[in-house]
Design a protein around this motif. Structure first.
Motif, PDB file in Angstrom:
ATOM      1  N   ARG A 248      29.870  45.491  35.939  1.00 53.76           N
ATOM      2  CA  ARG A 248      28.840  44.565  35.482  1.00 53.76           C
ATOM      3  C   ARG A 248      28.237  45.044  34.168  1.00 53.76           C
ATOM      4  O   ARG A 248      28.372  46.216  33.794  1.00 53.76           O
ATOM      5  N   SER A 249      27.533  44.166  33.511  1.00 54.80           N
ATOM      6  CA  SER A 249      26.911  44.528  32.233  1.00 54.80           C
ATOM      7  C   SER A 249      25.820  45.575  32.403  1.00 54.80           C
ATOM      8  O   SER A 249      25.440  46.237  31.432  1.00 54.80           O
ATOM      9  N   ASP A 250      25.311  45.757  33.633  1.00 55.30           N
ATOM     10  CA  ASP A 250      24.325  46.810  33.877  1.00 55.30           C
ATOM     11  C   ASP A 250      24.981  48.147  34.224  1.00 55.30           C
ATOM     12  O   ASP A 250      24.306  49.120  34.550  1.00 55.30           O
ATOM     13  N   GLY A 251      26.318  48.198  34.159  1.00 55.55           N
ATOM     14  CA  GLY A 251      27.047  49.444  34.384  1.00 55.55           C
ATOM     15  C   GLY A 251      27.542  49.650  35.790  1.00 55.55           C
ATOM     16  O   GLY A 251      28.286  50.611  36.057  1.00 55.55           O
ATOM     17  N   ALA A 252      27.148  48.802  36.745  1.00 52.64           N
ATOM     18  CA  ALA A 252      27.577  48.972  38.136  1.00 52.64           C
ATOM     19  C   ALA A 252      29.054  48.618  38.295  1.00 52.64           C
ATOM     20  O   ALA A 252      29.554  47.674  37.684  1.00 52.64           O
ATOM     21  N   TRP A 253      29.746  49.384  39.145  1.00 51.89           N
ATOM     22  CA  TRP A 253      31.176  49.178  39.397  1.00 51.89           C
ATOM     23  C   TRP A 253      31.383  48.449  40.719  1.00 51.89           C
ATOM     24  O   TRP A 253      30.694  48.724  41.712  1.00 51.89           O
ATOM     25  N   LEU A 254      32.356  47.558  40.734  1.00 53.09           N
ATOM     26  CA  LEU A 254      32.735  46.894  41.976  1.00 53.09           C
ATOM     27  C   LEU A 254      33.659  47.824  42.765  1.00 53.09           C
ATOM     28  O   LEU A 254      34.735  48.195  42.297  1.00 53.09           O
ATOM     29  N   MET A 255      33.220  48.206  43.965  1.00 52.58           N
ATOM     30  CA  MET A 255      33.946  49.183  44.779  1.00 52.58           C
ATOM     31  C   MET A 255      34.196  48.607  46.173  1.00 52.58           C
ATOM     32  O   MET A 255      33.648  47.563  46.549  1.00 52.58           O
ATOM     33  N   GLU A 256      34.997  49.321  46.938  1.00 51.47           N
ATOM     34  CA  GLU A 256      35.180  49.023  48.351  1.00 51.47           C
ATOM     35  C   GLU A 256      35.349  50.338  49.105  1.00 51.47           C
ATOM     36  O   GLU A 256      35.732  51.356  48.529  1.00 51.47           O
ATOM     37  N   ARG A 257      35.007  50.305  50.365  1.00 51.65           N
ATOM     38  CA  ARG A 257      35.270  51.447  51.246  1.00 51.65           C
ATOM     39  C   ARG A 257      36.461  51.054  52.109  1.00 51.65           C
ATOM     40  O   ARG A 257      36.418  50.071  52.834  1.00 51.65           O
ATOM     41  N   ARG A 258      37.536  51.837  52.020  1.00 48.49           N
ATOM     42  CA  ARG A 258      38.740  51.474  52.754  1.00 48.49           C
ATOM     43  C   ARG A 258      38.525  51.638  54.258  1.00 48.49           C
ATOM     44  O   ARG A 258      37.690  52.453  54.681  1.00 48.49           O
ATOM     45  N   PRO A 259      39.241  50.867  55.077  1.00 55.03           N
ATOM     46  CA  PRO A 259      39.079  50.983  56.534  1.00 55.03           C
ATOM     47  C   PRO A 259      39.309  52.415  57.007  1.00 55.03           C
ATOM     48  O   PRO A 259      40.055  53.185  56.395  1.00 55.03           O
ATOM     49  N   MET A 267      37.956  56.199  52.450  1.00 55.82           N
ATOM     50  CA  MET A 267      37.699  56.633  51.082  1.00 55.82           C
ATOM     51  C   MET A 267      37.157  55.498  50.221  1.00 55.82           C
ATOM     52  O   MET A 267      37.429  54.330  50.451  1.00 55.82           O
ATOM     53  N   LEU A 268      36.380  55.886  49.210  1.00 57.40           N
ATOM     54  CA  LEU A 268      35.895  54.950  48.214  1.00 57.40           C
ATOM     55  C   LEU A 268      37.056  54.562  47.301  1.00 57.40           C
ATOM     56  O   LEU A 268      37.921  55.384  46.996  1.00 57.40           O
ATOM     57  N   GLY A 269      37.088  53.294  46.863  1.00 57.29           N
ATOM     58  CA  GLY A 269      38.185  52.897  45.997  1.00 57.29           C
ATOM     59  C   GLY A 269      37.913  51.586  45.294  1.00 57.29           C
ATOM     60  O   GLY A 269      36.846  50.979  45.448  1.00 57.29           O
ATOM     61  N   TRP A 270      38.909  51.144  44.514  1.00 60.64           N
ATOM     62  CA  TRP A 270      38.831  49.874  43.803  1.00 60.64           C
ATOM     63  C   TRP A 270      39.459  48.776  44.653  1.00 60.64           C
ATOM     64  O   TRP A 270      40.412  49.032  45.384  1.00 60.64           O
ATOM     65  N   PRO A 271      38.959  47.554  44.547  1.00 61.71           N
ATOM     66  CA  PRO A 271      39.639  46.443  45.223  1.00 61.71           C
ATOM     67  C   PRO A 271      41.053  46.284  44.675  1.00 61.71           C
ATOM     68  O   PRO A 271      41.333  46.626  43.519  1.00 61.71           O
ATOM     69  N   GLY A 272      41.929  45.786  45.497  1.00 59.03           N
ATOM     70  CA  GLY A 272      43.296  45.599  45.035  1.00 59.03           C
ATOM     71  C   GLY A 272      44.134  44.836  46.030  1.00 59.03           C
ATOM     72  O   GLY A 272      43.693  44.508  47.135  1.00 59.03           O
ATOM     73  N   MET A 340      43.171  56.462  42.969  1.00 58.61           N
ATOM     74  CA  MET A 340      42.099  55.630  42.427  1.00 58.61           C
ATOM     75  C   MET A 340      41.535  56.236  41.142  1.00 58.61           C
ATOM     76  O   MET A 340      41.161  55.518  40.213  1.00 58.61           O
ATOM     77  N   ARG A 341      41.473  57.552  41.107  1.00 51.57           N
ATOM     78  CA  ARG A 341      40.971  58.213  39.901  1.00 51.57           C
ATOM     79  C   ARG A 341      41.948  58.043  38.738  1.00 51.57           C
ATOM     80  O   ARG A 341      41.550  57.951  37.583  1.00 51.57           O
ATOM     81  N   LYS A 342      43.237  57.990  39.040  1.00 53.54           N
ATOM     82  CA  LYS A 342      44.225  57.735  37.993  1.00 53.54           C
ATOM     83  C   LYS A 342      43.981  56.375  37.346  1.00 53.54           C
ATOM     84  O   LYS A 342      44.114  56.216  36.125  1.00 53.54           O
ATOM     85  N   ALA A 343      43.647  55.370  38.153  1.00 52.89           N
ATOM     86  CA  ALA A 343      43.360  54.050  37.612  1.00 52.89           C
ATOM     87  C   ALA A 343      42.114  54.089  36.729  1.00 52.89           C
ATOM     88  O   ALA A 343      42.078  53.484  35.647  1.00 52.89           O
ATOM     89  N   TYR A 344      41.096  54.796  37.179  1.00 53.25           N
ATOM     90  CA  TYR A 344      39.872  54.932  36.384  1.00 53.25           C
ATOM     91  C   TYR A 344      40.161  55.647  35.065  1.00 53.25           C
ATOM     92  O   TYR A 344      39.706  55.225  33.998  1.00 53.25           O
ATOM     93  N   ASP A 345      40.938  56.722  35.141  1.00 55.97           N
ATOM     94  CA  ASP A 345      41.275  57.467  33.915  1.00 55.97           C
ATOM     95  C   ASP A 345      42.067  56.604  32.938  1.00 55.97           C
ATOM     96  O   ASP A 345      41.878  56.685  31.722  1.00 55.97           O
ATOM     97  N   LEU A 346      42.959  55.776  33.476  1.00 54.11           N
ATOM     98  CA  LEU A 346      43.736  54.892  32.617  1.00 54.11           C
ATOM     99  C   LEU A 346      42.803  53.899  31.907  1.00 54.11           C
ATOM    100  O   LEU A 346      42.952  53.660  30.685  1.00 54.11           O
ATOM    101  N   ALA A 347      41.853  53.332  32.654  1.00 56.70           N
ATOM    102  CA  ALA A 347      40.930  52.375  32.074  1.00 56.70           C
ATOM    103  C   ALA A 347      40.053  53.036  31.001  1.00 56.70           C
ATOM    104  O   ALA A 347      39.787  52.444  29.955  1.00 56.70           O
ATOM    105  N   ARG A 348      39.623  54.249  31.247  1.00 57.09           N
ATOM    106  CA  ARG A 348      38.742  54.938  30.309  1.00 57.09           C
ATOM    107  C   ARG A 348      39.488  55.333  29.040  1.00 57.09           C
ATOM    108  O   ARG A 348      38.869  55.520  27.988  1.00 57.09           O
ATOM    109  N   SER A 349      40.796  55.491  29.154  1.00 53.21           N
ATOM    110  CA  SER A 349      41.571  55.931  27.994  1.00 53.21           C
ATOM    111  C   SER A 349      41.885  54.787  27.031  1.00 53.21           C
ATOM    112  O   SER A 349      42.374  55.029  25.927  1.00 53.21           O
TER     113      SER A 349
END
Length: 350
Positions: A248-259, A267-272, A340-349
């Motif tokens: 979001r524009s306020d910096g919050a990330w959309l997350m999910e907690r896996r079953p 674990m915490l992760g990204w929707p997919g 999930m961290r690999k996806a975050y690192d890719l986005a940040r790069s």
């Protein structure tokens, strides 16, 4: 070589003498010659962490866990999310879920004290035959048979066993049982594991400095490096999927907690999308999604995974149909599992 040359007396004597001089300095271990009683909690925690994981990878996790939760009762009282966050990156996340279950049973039903026999340890959640034997021997000095991959390799070479793994496991267990001494069984178990980790290694074993070199049938036959034999593994399939990183524009990330159950459970992760042989596109909400160049590649125990990464920026008042928004001051990339961290690192790069 005659079997009589390999006896519990001469093997244990050679191994313990070698261990007294060469024991690895590990944060969960009481060194030889130190009369401090082993802490069953630290033995248990290290053995769970070391399952399918290297000593080098475990060391820092162990130190963080024992600093934050110095007793099993402290761990039992910890919020699930905190423990799963500290475990992130260590892999095989069912271990972390079982770690909490076991800690809470020990705290609630055993007064915060681990039972001291193999059978009672085996009855605890997440403790299998190997961990129960290792705890019995190392924490409580009981002559149980400790058989991990290092010990299997030492036994296979010592007796020159050509039966491939995993079919050879019962025979290797019998060999290890026959050689387990009643004196210092915990030190002996750790000695054989150290031998496999540092000298009797999978490739290029250092037979010339091995304390069992004069008794090792495989060294005398010249085929130590070829043992133990293993049944060829089937090729791993490749699965694909799409993962969505929305902020979001306020910096919050959309997350999910896996079953709790299943891969990356709890674990915490990204929707997919689901992970299948053919990727399915299923955005978690309507947005102007952008395809990132590149992809995330990760390998699990039974398959390879390739993920496409989509990103989007959302209005500050966005509300998801599922999942939740995590404020930037509460988001820690280190709490994410590796994929999930690999996806975050890719986005940040980008």
């Amino acid at each position: 070589m005659r079997d009589a040359e390999i006896t519990v007396c001469n093997v244990a004597e050679a191994m313990l003498a070698w261990y007294d001089r060469n024991a690895r300095d590990l944060p969960w271990r009481i060194p030889p010659g130190d009369d401090t009683p082993p802490d069953p909690y630290r033995v248990w925690l290290s053995e769970v962490m070391l399952q399918q994981t290297t000593v080098a990878a475990v060391r820092e996790y162990f130190l963080r866990f024992t600093t934050r939760w110095p007793t099993v009762s402290d761990l039992a009282a910890a919020p699930d999310a905190d423990v799963m966050g500290e475990w992130a990156g260590l892999g095989y996340y069912a271990r972390a879920r079982n770690l909490l279950k076991c800690a809470r049973v020990v705290a609630d039903r055993h007064g915060g004290t681990f039972p001291d026999t193999y059978d009672r340890l085996l009855a605890l959640p997440g403790i299998g035959p190997y961990t129960a034997a290792a705890m019995s021997a190392i924490a409580f000095g009981r002559p149980e048979t400790v058989l991990d991959g290092n010990v299997e390799r030492v036994m296979a070479r010592l007796y020159e066993l050509h039966t491939p793994l995993p079919a050879a496991k019962p025979v290797l267990h019998a060999y290890a049982t026959a050689l387990t001494p009643r004196n210092r069984p915990g030190d002996y178990a750790q000695a054989v594991m150290d031998l496999g980790a540092t000298i009797c290694t999978p490739k290029s074993p250092a037979c010339g400095i091995c304390p069992l070199r004069d008794r090792c049938a495989a060294r005398l036959a010249g085929n130590a490096a070829q043992l133990p034999k293993k049944t060829p593994k089937k090729p791993k399939p490749t699965r694909r999927g799409t993962i969505y990183l929305a902020q979001r524009s306020d910096g919050a990330w959309l997350m999910e907690r896996r079953p709790d159950h299943g891969l990356l459970g709890g674990m915490l992760g990204w929707p997919g999308s689901d992970w299948a042989e053919t990727a399915q596109d299923a955005p978690p909400l309507q947005a102007d999604w952008t395809l990132l160049p590149g992809e995330v590649r990760h390998t699990f125990t039974h398959f390879h995974l390739i993920l496409t990464v989509m990103t989007a920026t959302l209005p500050a008042d966005s509300a998801p149909d599922s999942g939740f928004f995590l404020a930037p001051d509460q988001f820690r990339p280190s709490d994410l599992p590796t994929v999930m961290r690999k996806a975050y690192d890719l986005a940040r790069s980008k």
